[in-house]
Write a protein that holds these residues in place. Structure first.
Motif, PDB file in Angstrom:
ATOM      1  N   ARG A 129      -2.762  15.256   2.297  1.00 26.79           N
ATOM      2  CA  ARG A 129      -1.706  14.345   1.845  1.00 26.79           C
ATOM      3  C   ARG A 129      -1.799  14.233   0.330  1.00 26.79           C
ATOM      4  O   ARG A 129      -2.903  14.226  -0.219  1.00 26.79           O
ATOM      5  CB  ARG A 129      -1.878  12.958   2.463  1.00 26.79           C
ATOM      6  CG  ARG A 129      -1.945  12.951   3.967  1.00 26.79           C
ATOM      7  CD  ARG A 129      -0.605  13.325   4.584  1.00 26.79           C
ATOM      8  NE  ARG A 129      -0.772  13.689   5.988  1.00 26.79           N
ATOM      9  CZ  ARG A 129      -0.864  12.822   6.982  1.00 26.79           C
ATOM     10  NH1 ARG A 129      -0.805  11.542   6.729  1.00 26.79           N
ATOM     11  NH2 ARG A 129      -1.005  13.237   8.225  1.00 26.79           N
ATOM     12  N   THR A 133       0.490   9.255  -1.835  1.00 28.55           N
ATOM     13  CA  THR A 133       0.618   8.845  -0.424  1.00 28.55           C
ATOM     14  C   THR A 133      -0.702   8.287   0.092  1.00 28.55           C
ATOM     15  O   THR A 133      -0.734   7.227   0.731  1.00 28.55           O
ATOM     16  CB  THR A 133       1.049  10.056   0.450  1.00 28.55           C
ATOM     17  OG1 THR A 133       2.246  10.578  -0.060  1.00 28.55           O
ATOM     18  CG2 THR A 133       1.214   9.647   1.897  1.00 28.55           C
ATOM     19  N   ARG A 137      -1.508   4.449   1.283  1.00 30.14           N
ATOM     20  CA  ARG A 137      -1.981   4.159   2.651  1.00 30.14           C
ATOM     21  C   ARG A 137      -3.358   3.492   2.616  1.00 30.14           C
ATOM     22  O   ARG A 137      -3.619   2.555   3.372  1.00 30.14           O
ATOM     23  CB  ARG A 137      -2.045   5.477   3.439  1.00 30.14           C
ATOM     24  CG  ARG A 137      -2.532   5.339   4.856  1.00 30.14           C
ATOM     25  CD  ARG A 137      -1.571   4.538   5.701  1.00 30.14           C
ATOM     26  NE  ARG A 137      -2.062   4.385   7.060  1.00 30.14           N
ATOM     27  CZ  ARG A 137      -1.801   3.332   7.827  1.00 30.14           C
ATOM     28  NH1 ARG A 137      -1.049   2.343   7.380  1.00 30.14           N
ATOM     29  NH2 ARG A 137      -2.274   3.260   9.051  1.00 30.14           N
TER      30      ARG A 137
END
Lengths: 376, 318
Positions: A129, A133, A137
């Protein structure tokens, strides 16, 4: 196996594409699993099924095999025999990195060279990822466990409780199919343990993630789990809701391991009763088949014993512990028997250490078993 | 004046006021309230006197002497000539050779020693671990003339190992190897540096927790990913710090190289030895001191790096 593995990878690909699987969890099955260390059977034909979204706690004394069961599910321990299924797929031969599980260890599992944020984002980094991102998260999950402000700290700059929160966030970051908790609270002090226990349960319920929780702390197991499995000698002795395990143990081991009990010699009487401590109480429904006149031991909960100050009583108070609204009283009886009773603190003023008391069994015994001499 | 005014003051107040002024100050009393005499205070430091004396005689005095002589002529006047001479020609080459020898032997030993340490840390064979660590402790402290002669007897032109290899049809000297070259010195240095690396790295490798690798694996890491992202970064400070120790050890080694090569390889310690003994040119001792100063600078840089890296290693492995 190949197609099943392929399915797992297909599911992973679906997740990567944003098509999330059902978040209500997956079914987990360990079927007839065996694992031996030399002569010791850590798992002896061990079978366990965890329903989707359910939290099952494995409880048992040290060396009973509960951690081996969890590690077998994680793939960190290879079983000698048996099958492990996750979501209906046989994962017995899969390595841990392909089982899509999250795990929180007892302690010291955070990577010391990474900040809390990097620890949480590690699994996403492996999944390629992009940095924004995974940072977003990771921050969301740190916020979920109440540690957003500590994102930039290294593990040694966090308390034990904070480290375990970060470990939980890290385990959840990869959206695991199953969450494994290996005594995650045992290294923490009582207050933090109680707080984190509630948080883990809240998060587990919110996410609906299937969870296996291993602990030797029965209070933790009984308060957190949907079902509790009690283990001994590599085998599951009983699996059921906490109240069932506490109130209707299937054998003497479970009765004596979960909660407090006193073992008292007794004789089976007529009409499904048992004579104990000079009185007569009914046998448990599930054990009504004992023949009258047979010598047995009955296992009694502290709340099933009534203790009264009585100068002519045969009991002698040897210890008492004040626990707020109730008092624990240990009474020595003839025949080298000691029983533990719970009294309301307000009515225990005359029951002092060294005083004579009478002891009476009330209600139904928890369990009736062979006398201990015969067990030996 | 103060004494006159205090004469009639009750004792508690007097001692309180006196506390600000001298002999009866609480700071000069022991914790139990008893006055501490000057002798008692001096005795507290008596235990470190031998160390301080040793440190002064064998490190401070020689270092000061080397540094001051490096800037003096034979007659005792200030000069830059020694420093200038030490940084050009043969002496500059000797620094390059010394750095090359130290870097290669330390680097090789560091890598191989770490591999051995990892193998020892992961073995379940306690006896093997004990044997290897004990042997390492012995080998790491073997050096000087005995080591040089041991290698001459085994890997020299007519050494036993050379003869055995020759008998098997492969004489290493026919393939460019010689124990009397820089390559040979690297092999000999590795003999004591590699075990030293094993001893220095083993505690650091033991500090790697199984949970880190298991957690990494469950997060999706393969074994090499776990090493790349966790194992190697965690070990790196300890590894680099140990590398510094090996480098300085190799850089300062003299007797083994002198006995093995008879001065034919111009590394700095051998150059210093020749200059001090006046074997080459008389009156060049101060150039030797300038070379010594160069070594001090190199070792000081390595030691500073070591201290900083060790600090980082300690922080991660708490």
């Amino acid at each position: 196996m190949g197609s099943e593995t392929g399915t797992l990878e297909h599911e992973a690909a679906q997740r990567a594409n944003g098509r999330h699987l059902d978040r209500s969890g997956v079914r987990v099955e360990l079927v007839e699993c065996e694992r031996r260390f030399g002569d010791v059977a850590a798992l002896d034909r061990f079978s366990l099924t965890i329903e989707p979204g359910e939290l099952v706690a494995l409880l048992g004394p040290s060396g009973c095999g509960k951690t081996t069961a969890l590690r077998a599910l994680a793939g960190l321990e290879q079983t000698d025999a048996g099958v492990v299924r996750i979501g209906g797929l046989d994962v017995t031969g899969l390595p841990p990195n392909r089982r899509e599980l999250g795990m929180v260890f007892q302690a010291y599992s955070l990577f010391p060279n990474m900040t809390a944020l990097d620890n949480v984002g590690f699994g996403l980094r492996l999944r390629k990822r992009d940095a924004p991102t995974r940072r977003r998260r990771a921050r969301e999950l740190l916020d979920l466990v109440g540690l957003a402000a500590q994102a930039g700290r290294f593990p040694h700059e966090l308390s034990g409780g904070q480290q375990q929160r970060v470990a939980l966030a890290r385990a959840l970051a990869v959206e695991p199919r199953v969450l494994l908790l290996d005594e995650p609270l045992s290294a923490l002090d009582a207050k933090v343990r109680a707080q984190l226990r509630d948080e883990i349960r809240r998060i587990q319920l919110e996410m609906g993630i299937t969870t296996l929780f291993v602990t030797h702390d029965q209070e933790e197991a009984l308060s957190m789990a949907d079902r509790v499995g009690v283990m001994a000698s590599g085998r599951l002795q009983q699996l059921g809701p906490p109240d069932e395990v506490y109130e209707r143990p299937v054998n003497a081991f479970v009765a004596e391991f979960v909660g407090s009990v006193s073992r008292v010699p007794a004789t089976v009487g007529a009409g499904s009763t048992v004579e104990v401590l000079g009185g007569r109480i009914p046998l448990p429904d599930s054990q009504a088949a004992f023949a009258p006149g047979r010598r047995v031991d009955v296992l009694l909960r502290p709340e099933s014993l009534a203790v009264r100050a009585d100068p002519r009583g045969l009991g002698l108070v040897v210890r008492r512990s004040f626990l707020g609204p109730v008092m624990h009283v240990v009474v020595a009886l003839p025949g080298k028997i000691e029983v533990l009773a719970t009294l309301p603190s307000s009515s225990a003023s005359e029951v002092v250490v060294g005083s004579a008391v009478s002891v009476e069994a009330t209600g139904t015994p928890l369990f009736v078993t062979e006398p201990r001499e015969l067990d030996a | 004046m103060a004494v006159t005014r205090l004469a009639g003051v009750p004792s508690p107040a007097r001692s309180r006021i006196g506390a600000d002024r001298g002999p009866a100050a609480p700071g000069r009393r022991s914790r139990g309230g008893r006055p501490r005499s000057r002798v008692a205070r001096l005795l507290r430091f008596a235990g470190i006197v031998p160390f301080v004396a040793y440190f002064a005689v064998f490190l401070v005095v020689p270092s000061v002497s080397v540094v001051s002589s490096a800037f003096e002529t034979v007659g005792g006047n200030f000069t830059w000539a020694n420093i200038t001479a030490a940084l050009q020609g043969t002496y500059l080459v000797s620094f390059e050779k010394s750095l090359e020898l130290s870097a290669i032997s330390a680097g090789l030993s560091a890598v191989l020693g770490t591999v051995v340490a990892i193998a020892l840390a992961s073995t379940a064979n306690v006896a093997a671990r004990r044997v290897v660590t004990s042997a390492s402790a012995v080998f790491a402290n073997t050096g000087g003339l005995p080591l040089a002669f041991a290698f001459i007897a085994s890997l020299g032109n007519f050494g036993i190992v050379t003869k055995v290899l020759s008998a098997m049809g492969w004489n290493p000297y026919d393939h460019g190897f010689s124990i009397y070259t820089l390559t040979g010195l690297v092999v000999v240095y590795c003999y004591f540096l590699l075990p030293l690396m094993v001893l220095v790295m083993l505690p650091a490798v033991d500090g790697l927790r199984r949970e880190w690798f298991e957690a990494a694996s469950l997060l999706g890491a393969r074994r090499r990913d776990a090493w790349r992202h966790v194992g190697i970064p965690v070990l790196a400070p300890a590894f680099l710090a140990a590398l510094m120790v090996l480098f300085t050890d190799a850089f300062a080694a003299y007797a083994t190289a002198a006995a093995l090569t008879n001065g034919s390889i111009p590394i700095v310690p051998i150059q210093i030895g020749s200059l001090i003994e006046g074997n080459v040119l008389a009156g060049q001792q101060n150039v030797g001191d300038a070379l010594g100063l160069g070594m001090i600078v190199v070792v000081a840089v390595a030691a500073t790096l070591y201290a900083r890296l060790q600090h980082r290693a300690a922080r991660w492995q708490r």
